[in-house]
Every structure is written in C-alpha cells, then in structure tokens.
Motif scaffolding. Structure first.
Motif, PDB file in Angstrom:
ATOM      1  N   TYR A   1       0.813  -1.211   0.000  1.00 23.70           N
ATOM      2  CA  TYR A   1       0.000   0.000   0.000  1.00 23.70           C
ATOM      3  C   TYR A   1       0.853   1.270   0.000  1.00 23.70           C
ATOM      4  O   TYR A   1       0.350   2.358   0.258  1.00 23.70           O
ATOM      5  CB  TYR A   1      -0.971  -0.016   1.186  1.00 23.70           C
ATOM      6  N   CYS A   2       2.130   1.137  -0.320  1.00 30.02           N
ATOM      7  CA  CYS A   2       3.005   2.304  -0.464  1.00 30.02           C
ATOM      8  C   CYS A   2       2.624   3.023  -1.759  1.00 30.02           C
ATOM      9  O   CYS A   2       2.600   2.413  -2.829  1.00 30.02           O
ATOM     10  CB  CYS A   2       4.469   1.892  -0.533  1.00 30.02           C
ATOM     11  N   ALA A   3       2.325   4.314  -1.652  1.00 28.29           N
ATOM     12  CA  ALA A   3       1.968   5.095  -2.836  1.00 28.29           C
ATOM     13  C   ALA A   3       3.226   5.588  -3.539  1.00 28.29           C
ATOM     14  O   ALA A   3       3.309   5.583  -4.763  1.00 28.29           O
ATOM     15  CB  ALA A   3       1.083   6.274  -2.443  1.00 28.29           C
ATOM     16  N   SER A   4       4.199   6.012  -2.759  1.00 27.04           N
ATOM     17  CA  SER A   4       5.478   6.439  -3.333  1.00 27.04           C
ATOM     18  C   SER A   4       6.563   6.275  -2.278  1.00 27.04           C
ATOM     19  O   SER A   4       6.322   6.441  -1.090  1.00 27.04           O
ATOM     20  CB  SER A   4       5.413   7.894  -3.805  1.00 27.04           C
TER      21      SER A   4
ATOM     22  N   GLU B   1       9.500   4.183   5.069  1.00 29.11           N
ATOM     23  CA  GLU B   1       9.364   5.641   5.024  1.00 29.11           C
ATOM     24  C   GLU B   1       8.380   6.122   3.966  1.00 29.11           C
ATOM     25  O   GLU B   1       8.138   7.307   3.824  1.00 29.11           O
ATOM     26  CB  GLU B   1      10.723   6.305   4.759  1.00 29.11           C
ATOM     27  N   ALA B   2       7.806   5.232   3.209  1.00 26.91           N
ATOM     28  CA  ALA B   2       6.950   5.572   2.066  1.00 26.91           C
ATOM     29  C   ALA B   2       5.740   6.401   2.461  1.00 26.91           C
ATOM     30  O   ALA B   2       5.257   6.342   3.590  1.00 26.91           O
ATOM     31  CB  ALA B   2       6.473   4.294   1.387  1.00 26.91           C
ATOM     32  N   VAL B   3       5.251   7.152   1.499  1.00 25.26           N
ATOM     33  CA  VAL B   3       3.944   7.765   1.613  1.00 25.26           C
ATOM     34  C   VAL B   3       2.947   6.654   1.303  1.00 25.26           C
ATOM     35  O   VAL B   3       3.084   5.947   0.303  1.00 25.26           O
ATOM     36  CB  VAL B   3       3.787   8.930   0.611  1.00 25.26           C
ATOM     37  N   MET B   4       1.974   6.495   2.182  1.00 26.99           N
ATOM     38  CA  MET B   4       1.045   5.379   2.057  1.00 26.99           C
ATOM     39  C   MET B   4      -0.244   5.781   1.349  1.00 26.99           C
ATOM     40  O   MET B   4      -0.659   6.934   1.417  1.00 26.99           O
ATOM     41  CB  MET B   4       0.695   4.816   3.440  1.00 26.99           C
ATOM     42  N   GLU B   5      -0.865   4.809   0.693  1.00 26.79           N
ATOM     43  CA  GLU B   5      -2.206   4.992   0.148  1.00 26.79           C
ATOM     44  C   GLU B   5      -3.171   5.178   1.309  1.00 26.79           C
ATOM     45  O   GLU B   5      -2.832   4.933   2.456  1.00 26.79           O
ATOM     46  CB  GLU B   5      -2.620   3.754  -0.654  1.00 26.79           C
TER      47      GLU B   5
ATOM     48  N   GLY C   1      -5.143   0.483   7.959  1.00 27.81           N
ATOM     49  CA  GLY C   1      -4.416  -0.668   8.490  1.00 27.81           C
ATOM     50  C   GLY C   1      -2.960  -0.689   8.063  1.00 27.81           C
ATOM     51  O   GLY C   1      -2.067  -0.975   8.866  1.00 27.81           O
ATOM     52  N   ALA C   2      -2.701  -0.369   6.812  1.00 32.83           N
ATOM     53  CA  ALA C   2      -1.322  -0.344   6.321  1.00 32.83           C
ATOM     54  C   ALA C   2      -0.534   0.778   6.985  1.00 32.83           C
ATOM     55  O   ALA C   2       0.649   0.615   7.299  1.00 32.83           O
ATOM     56  CB  ALA C   2      -1.306  -0.197   4.800  1.00 32.83           C
TER      57      ALA C   2
ATOM     58  N   LEU D   1       3.979  -0.212  21.110  1.00 32.98           N
ATOM     59  CA  LEU D   1       4.231  -0.248  19.664  1.00 32.98           C
ATOM     60  C   LEU D   1       3.025   0.213  18.862  1.00 32.98           C
ATOM     61  O   LEU D   1       3.171   0.775  17.792  1.00 32.98           O
ATOM     62  CB  LEU D   1       4.628  -1.659  19.221  1.00 32.98           C
ATOM     63  N   TRP D   2       1.829  -0.044  19.372  1.00 24.25           N
ATOM     64  CA  TRP D   2       0.600   0.312  18.664  1.00 24.25           C
ATOM     65  C   TRP D   2       0.488   1.827  18.620  1.00 24.25           C
ATOM     66  O   TRP D   2       0.524   2.485  19.656  1.00 24.25           O
ATOM     67  CB  TRP D   2      -0.604  -0.311  19.375  1.00 24.25           C
ATOM     68  N   PRO D   3       0.333   2.408  17.430  1.00 28.90           N
ATOM     69  CA  PRO D   3       0.331   3.873  17.326  1.00 28.90           C
ATOM     70  C   PRO D   3      -0.983   4.536  17.721  1.00 28.90           C
ATOM     71  O   PRO D   3      -1.054   5.753  17.798  1.00 28.90           O
ATOM     72  CB  PRO D   3       0.621   4.113  15.841  1.00 28.90           C
ATOM     73  N   GLY D   4      -2.006   3.750  17.996  1.00 27.65           N
ATOM     74  CA  GLY D   4      -3.292   4.362  18.354  1.00 27.65           C
ATOM     75  C   GLY D   4      -3.925   5.050  17.173  1.00 27.65           C
ATOM     76  O   GLY D   4      -3.758   4.633  16.027  1.00 27.65           O
ATOM     77  N   ARG D   5      -4.634   6.120  17.434  1.00 28.70           N
ATOM     78  CA  ARG D   5      -5.360   6.811  16.371  1.00 28.70           C
ATOM     79  C   ARG D   5      -4.532   7.904  15.708  1.00 28.70           C
ATOM     80  O   ARG D   5      -5.039   8.632  14.877  1.00 28.70           O
ATOM     81  CB  ARG D   5      -6.643   7.400  16.935  1.00 28.70           C
ATOM     82  N   GLU D   6      -3.277   8.026  16.065  1.00 28.98           N
ATOM     83  CA  GLU D   6      -2.451   9.110  15.535  1.00 28.98           C
ATOM     84  C   GLU D   6      -2.099   8.970  14.048  1.00 28.98           C
ATOM     85  O   GLU D   6      -1.665   9.914  13.434  1.00 28.98           O
ATOM     86  CB  GLU D   6      -1.182   9.275  16.349  1.00 28.98           C
ATOM     87  N   VAL D   7      -2.258   7.779  13.498  1.00 30.27           N
ATOM     88  CA  VAL D   7      -1.919   7.590  12.075  1.00 30.27           C
ATOM     89  C   VAL D   7      -3.120   7.814  11.189  1.00 30.27           C
ATOM     90  O   VAL D   7      -4.228   7.755  11.569  1.00 30.27           O
ATOM     91  CB  VAL D   7      -1.299   6.210  11.795  1.00 30.27           C
TER      92      VAL D   7
END
Length: 98
Positions: A14-17, A22-26, A30-31, A92-98
C-alpha cells in the motif's frame, strides 16, 4: 481494492510512493498502522541495541515473524504485538495518531 480484501496484500503493498517503511502510504488505515508499528519496533530494537534474534528470545516471537513485520511483509496479530511490547517495555501500537 475493497477493504474486505485489504489483507490479501502485505502492508508494504500500500506504499503510494517511496520505499517501506518511510513511504507515503495509500489511504489504507491498516497499512498506515502497520507502517507506524514497524517504525516503532525498529526504534525500540535499535535503542536497546538488540538483534532480532535477541528480541525473539526475550519475547517468544519467531525471528521470521519479527522480520516480516519490520519489512512490511505481514500483518502482525494482537498476540505478537503484545509479546513484543512486553519484552521491549514500550508501546508499539500507534493508536489513532496515524
């Protein structure tokens, strides 16, 4: 791709670029969570100066599983994350911050 089929591909698909992690994700929450988790996992391993083998020994999680999570090749399950967090003494779980 419909969300119901979202786990057919690994998170790094699901990496867009750019390149994982470090990729920008779609637009796939979940990804993005898997990406943030991989980054936190790598930082915790580095901070403790542990190898993946050492983390495996301390956590009971297979080296292969840890390596796949770090590489974005697998969706880590809840028990895996819990065991890694306990061994590393870090969230490790980032929570809702992503």
């Amino acid at each position: 791709m419909p969300q119901g089929d979202a786990r057919r591909q690994p998170p790094r698909a699901y990496c867009a670029s750019g390149a994982w992690p470090e990729a920008v994700m779609e637009e796939h929450h979940g990804a993005s969570v898997a990406q943030a988790l991989a980054a936190r996992l790598q930082a915790a391993i580095t901070k403790r100066q542990w190898s993946v083998a050492e983390l495996s020994r301390r956590s009971g999680v297979a080296r292969f599983t840890i390596a796949k999570a770090l590489a974005g090749e697998a969706w880590p399950d809840l028990l895996t994350i819990a065991n890694l967090e306990k061994a590393l003494e870090v969230d490790l779980w980032p929570g809702r911050e992503v």
